[in-house]
Scaffold this active site. Structure first.
Site, PDB file in Angstrom:
ATOM      1  N   CYS A 332       0.570  -0.910   0.175  1.00 17.67           N
ATOM      2  CA  CYS A 332       0.089  -0.317  -0.200  1.00 17.67           C
ATOM      3  C   CYS A 332       0.872   1.697   0.155  1.00 17.67           C
ATOM      4  O   CYS A 332       1.622   1.465  -1.062  1.00 17.67           O
ATOM      5  CB  CYS A 332      -0.453  -0.294   1.139  1.00 17.67           C
ATOM      6  SG  CYS A 332      -2.300   0.782   0.824  1.00 17.67           S
ATOM      7  N   HIS A 444      -3.464  -5.404   1.806  1.00 23.16           N
ATOM      8  CA  HIS A 444      -3.273  -5.683   3.105  1.00 23.16           C
ATOM      9  C   HIS A 444      -3.804  -7.246   3.330  1.00 23.16           C
ATOM     10  O   HIS A 444      -4.574  -7.935   2.849  1.00 23.16           O
ATOM     11  CB  HIS A 444      -3.905  -5.513   3.441  1.00 23.16           C
ATOM     12  CG  HIS A 444      -3.695  -3.380   3.803  1.00 23.16           C
ATOM     13  ND1 HIS A 444      -2.258  -2.999   4.334  1.00 23.16           N
ATOM     14  CD2 HIS A 444      -4.144  -2.400   3.203  1.00 23.16           C
ATOM     15  CE1 HIS A 444      -2.091  -1.933   4.231  1.00 23.16           C
ATOM     16  NE2 HIS A 444      -2.656  -1.005   3.098  1.00 23.16           N
TER      17      HIS A 444
END
Length: 506
Positions: A332, A444
């Protein structure tokens, strides 16, 4: 109509979340339909539900302990600090803006109360027991007028309160007496018991103090919970990273950069649980060393955290290690930092229009105003990271990001996303550099996938001349066992007959 019980604390980080989790599992074991609730949470460690809503990670663990799928109703307001006394405000899983502490507490917070009431009402109709968690301390007199998470919620439910104190940090008796003294008489009456948490030592030596506490306050001590080492249960915020010690010398060392605004650090708990892996968080001033893998984690303020890396020379150190063959993964925000440049034309995160990246990936990331939040399913097909010739379908994870990453040259995707928020999708995710040493992804939780995690670790082992282990741990099964173990410890430590009596008196 559900009965309720509420956990409030003498301060932050006394263990309210873990005791709430334990009670959720105990009531679940005892056959009740139980649901957790926290009106307002402040944390960078968040999660995305099946419907794409964002909520606090602690309430996710509590929902799992209660045998439920997480829902934003369990945590209707989430504050994600962005720096400079500002937070992104998320209501019912969706961001409504970034506000200063003054703007939020003096303006917006009371407007959120209607949503909180609606969520509580809905949960009360569907469950037998609600275990409510407060935040910080109910005795913060400067915040009390606009409180939407402690005593105002206890009165709204209404819910009897158990006051939790952390004896490990010292001053527990004074903190209990002081907290009760600062409460209004009607609030003090709501407190039905005291829980002493994180106790080490001989309980007999503590008994005189417990007797004094009961005589001084007129409140029963419901129980004394022993200090518990990490149990594989997700942590709420980065304060808990201070408790994560290096797991000793193991065959594979992974260095995770401890960014000031690190988020979703539970991405690495499954790695740390592996018996052949040490996960070391590199704090400010510490050397990266010579790890087998470097991970740049997610960040709530990617630009600010990238500046931190640059100011302390970590960007050059990472680039230098990558040049000499150390693999690097960015997740991310960390993925965004690995590119050539990050642009923020709408000043979503900072006052800067652009910032130069570490330059390990041939990408540019541009921030947009709209946040992308999805649970995802994905496939991996010969991605090439660490030379992996590995195929697997149905990997799971979630996306939380405001940046859109563009590729300056053709790339090998890290994964192929096949589903978002329960809907079919077909889009590449991330990138693997041609030499297989650098990977970036927006997913994630990718290392929570047992076979993929072991494949990466075994590839690191082979690079060191070690034999692959091939066997993998079942993270979800171990987490379920951790909830049961937690419940057993807390059940033995608390007077559950008294707690059921407190519930029955409503």
């Amino acid at each position: 109509m559900a009965k309720a019980i509420m956990l409030q604390g003498t301060s932050s980080h006394v263990g309210k979340s873990i005791v709430t989790t334990a009670l959720c599992r105990i009531f679940f074991q005892d056959g009740y339909g139980v649901v957790p609730f926290k009106a307002q949470n402040m944390a960078l460690n968040s999660y995305v539900t099946k419907t794409g809503g964002e909520m606090g990670r602690a309430q996710v663990a509590q929902a799992e302990a209660a045998g439920l799928a997480p829902s934003v109703e369990m945590n209707p307001v989430l504050l994600k600090p962005t720096g400079n006394s500002c937070s992104q405000v998320i209501v019912m899983g969706r961001p409504v803006g970034t506000m200063s502490a003054q703007e939020y507490h003096n303006g917006y917070s009371m407007r959120a109360l209607t949503t909180i009431k609606e969520c509580l009402h809905n949960l009360q109709q569907r469950y037998d027991v609600i275990v409510v968690e407060g935040a910080g301390s109910p005795a913060e007199v400067n915040l009390k007028a606009n409180d939407i998470v402690n005593m105002r919620v206890a009165k709204m439910v209404p819910a009897p309160v158990l006051l939790v104190a952390d004896i490990d940090r010292g001053g527990a008796l004074a903190s209990v007496v002081g907290t009760l003294e600062l409460l209004d008489p009607d609030e003090r009456e709501l407190v039905k018991g005291i829980v002493i948490n994180k106790f080490r030592g001989d309980i007999k030596l503590l008994e005189p103090a417990l007797q004094f506490l009961e005589q001084k306050t007129g409140k029963p001590v419901v129980g004394v919970i022993p200090y518990m080492e990490r149990m594989g249960i997700d942590d709420e915020d980065s304060v808990s990273l201070d408790d994560k010690q290096d797991s000793g010398s193991r065959e594979i060392e992974i260095a995770v950069m401890r960014l000031p605004k690190i988020s979703n650090f539970t991405d690495f708990d499954a790695l740390a649980a592996e018996e052949d892996v040490t996960v070391r968080y590199v704090r400010q001033g510490e050397m990266i060393g010579q790890p087998d893998l470097i991970i740049l984690p997610g960040s709530k303020n990617t630009i600010e955290d990238l500046l931190y890396l640059q100011q302390h020379g970590y960007d050059k150190a990472i680039a230098g290690l990558a040049k000499t063959g150390t693999p690097v993964v960015g997740i991310c925000g960390g993925y965004q930092m690995l590119g050539r440049e990050i642009q923020d034309p709408e000043h979503t995160e900072s006052d800067r229009d652009r910032i130069e990246g570490i330059g390990l990936l041939d990408t540019i990331t541009i921030f947009a105003a709209e946040k992308i939040t999805h649970q995802v399913t994905a496939n991996v097909t010969n991605q090439g990271f660490l030379g992996l010739n590995y195929n697997e379908k149905g990997l799971t994870g979630y996306e939380i990001h405001m940046g859109r990453t563009q590729f300056l040259t053709p790339v090998q995707p890290a994964f192929e996303i096949t589903g978002r928020s329960g809907q079919p999708a077909a889009s590449p995710d991330g990138v693997v550099r041609k030499d297989g040493l650098v990977m970036g992804t927006y997913i994630h939780g990718i290392f929570d996938n047992n076979r993929y995690r072991r494949a990466v670790i075994d590839a690191l082992r082979v690079r060191k001349g070690l034999n692959p282990l091939t066997v993998f741990r079942d993270v979800q099964a171990e987490k379920e066992e951790s909830y049961n173990q937690l419940a057993n410890i807390v059940r033995k430590s608390l007077n559950m007959d008294l707690i059921y009596q407190i519930l029955g008196d409503q």
